[in-house]
Design a protein around this motif. Structure first.
Motif, PDB file in Angstrom:
ATOM      1  N   GLU A  13       0.829  -1.218   0.000  1.00  0.00           N
ATOM      2  CA  GLU A  13       0.000   0.000   0.000  1.00  0.00           C
ATOM      3  C   GLU A  13       0.859   1.262   0.000  1.00  0.00           C
ATOM      4  OE1 GLU A  13      -2.179  -3.375   1.974  1.00  0.00           O
ATOM      5  OE2 GLU A  13      -0.202  -2.448   2.182  1.00  0.00           O
ATOM      6  N   LEU A  40      -7.638   3.233  -0.463  1.00  0.00           N
ATOM      7  CA  LEU A  40      -7.339   2.628   0.830  1.00  0.00           C
ATOM      8  C   LEU A  40      -8.441   2.932   1.832  1.00  0.00           C
ATOM      9  CD1 LEU A  40      -3.564   3.592   1.196  1.00  0.00           C
ATOM     10  CD2 LEU A  40      -4.493   1.421   0.410  1.00  0.00           C
ATOM     11  N   ARG A  43      -8.364   3.216   7.979  1.00  0.00           N
ATOM     12  CA  ARG A  43      -7.404   2.616   8.907  1.00  0.00           C
ATOM     13  C   ARG A  43      -6.080   2.302   8.211  1.00  0.00           C
ATOM     14  NH1 ARG A  43      -7.282   0.009  13.793  1.00  0.00           N
ATOM     15  NH2 ARG A  43      -9.498   0.387  14.117  1.00  0.00           N
ATOM     16  N   THR A  44      -6.161   1.677   7.027  1.00  0.00           N
ATOM     17  CA  THR A  44      -4.940   1.331   6.307  1.00  0.00           C
ATOM     18  C   THR A  44      -4.223   2.574   5.824  1.00  0.00           C
ATOM     19  OG1 THR A  44      -5.930  -0.756   5.581  1.00  0.00           O
ATOM     20  CG2 THR A  44      -4.005   0.020   4.365  1.00  0.00           C
ATOM     21  N   LYS A  47      -2.136   4.112   8.669  1.00  0.00           N
ATOM     22  CA  LYS A  47      -0.927   3.342   8.971  1.00  0.00           C
ATOM     23  C   LYS A  47       0.128   3.527   7.892  1.00  0.00           C
ATOM     24  CE  LYS A  47       0.705  -1.268  10.195  1.00  0.00           C
ATOM     25  NZ  LYS A  47       0.348  -2.658  10.515  1.00  0.00           N
ATOM     26  N   GLU A  95      -5.755  -5.751   1.722  1.00  0.00           N
ATOM     27  CA  GLU A  95      -6.116  -5.150   2.992  1.00  0.00           C
ATOM     28  C   GLU A  95      -5.558  -5.981   4.140  1.00  0.00           C
ATOM     29  OE1 GLU A  95      -7.849  -2.305   3.828  1.00  0.00           O
ATOM     30  OE2 GLU A  95      -7.555  -1.793   1.723  1.00  0.00           O
ATOM     31  N   LEU A  96      -5.183  -5.304   5.201  1.00  0.00           N
ATOM     32  CA  LEU A  96      -4.631  -5.982   6.354  1.00  0.00           C
ATOM     33  C   LEU A  96      -5.734  -6.445   7.292  1.00  0.00           C
ATOM     34  CD1 LEU A  96      -1.644  -3.574   7.107  1.00  0.00           C
ATOM     35  CD2 LEU A  96      -1.616  -5.703   5.799  1.00  0.00           C
ATOM     36  N   GLU A 230      -2.854  -4.603  13.118  1.00  0.00           N
ATOM     37  CA  GLU A 230      -3.098  -5.047  11.758  1.00  0.00           C
ATOM     38  C   GLU A 230      -2.049  -6.076  11.378  1.00  0.00           C
ATOM     39  OE1 GLU A 230      -3.054  -1.421   9.554  1.00  0.00           O
ATOM     40  OE2 GLU A 230      -5.200  -1.086   9.820  1.00  0.00           O
TER      41      GLU A 230
END
Length: 232
Positions: A13, A40, A43-44, A47, A95-96, A230
């Protein structure tokens, strides 16, 4: 042609964010534009941006805007050159997943408080020993609230919690009552300013004595709190 090692260390990402900057005429982009352009989740996105800022590829540039640094520009050029030579080897974006981690929070306070006399309260977290563990420090806020004691307003203290033991101390002064209630809560802060999650908490009622020499033996109270991380 191999992808440079410092770029291999970044999550897919983050590489996509650098690629996005490579499509812009300006080295500055707003958070909303980046998130929409790369696709994205909030949340992602938070990060990934924090990772790029920490590594020095991006810099804060005003309210929710990010500027590509000189090293970031070099990284973009390296990445675009790699993509041009070997487009089939672009990392696959995913996605994590979210994992939960339980930790034991401990409240240490005198078993009997002396009216009008300041006392020290300790709030801490025992070391994480079981899987899963926190791979990176979690931003945690401890909030201490009191009934029949001062200060009347809640006290807060922040802590970067990893897998080792950590604690904070607070000072309280009980009033002329028979008991005081001590309430402690833990909050985990997310990557976005309004991303705050309640990890857990507890309260205890402690006796108050009018005697100046109240028993100062300490009592320890424990409860489980839950944090998230994550993972791939």
């Amino acid at each position: 042609m191999d992808l440079p090692f410092h770029l291999k260390a970044l999550p897919p990402e983050a590489l996509d964010v650098l690629r996005y900057f490579g499509t812009l005429d300006s080295p500055v982009a707003h958070a909303v534009e980046i998130g929409d352009g790369v696709g994205l989740s909030d949340r992602t996105f938070g990060k990934v941006i924090r990772r790029l800022v920490t590594k020095g590829y991006l810099q804060m540039d005003g309210d929710q805007a990010y500027r590509l640094s000189d090293s970031g520009q070099e990284a973009v050029e390296e990445l675009l050159a790699f993509d041009e030579k070997i487009p089939a080897e672009k990392p696959v974006k995913k996605e994590l997943a979210i994992e939960t981690i339980k930790r034991q929070m401990v409240l240490v306070v005198p078993r009997t408080l002396a009216s009008g006399k300041p006392a020290t309260v300790i709030v801490g977290f025992q070391a994480g020993e079981s899987q899963p563990i926190l791979d990176a420090a979690a931003d945690v806020v401890i909030r201490l609230s009191l009934v029949n004691a001062e200060p009347a307003r809640p006290q807060e203290s922040s802590i970067e919690l990893d897998n080792s033991t950590a604690y904070r101390t607070f000072s309280i002064t009980p009033g002329a009552f028979s008991k005081a209630r001590i309430k402690v809560q833990a909050f985990q802060l997310g990557p976005n300013p309004d991303d705050i999650a309640v990890a857990g908490g507890m309260y205890v009622d402690v006796d108050i004595s009018s005697a100046a020499s109240a028993d100062q033996a300490l009592g320890a109270y424990r409860t489980d709190v839950t944090f998230t991380k994550e993972s791939d």
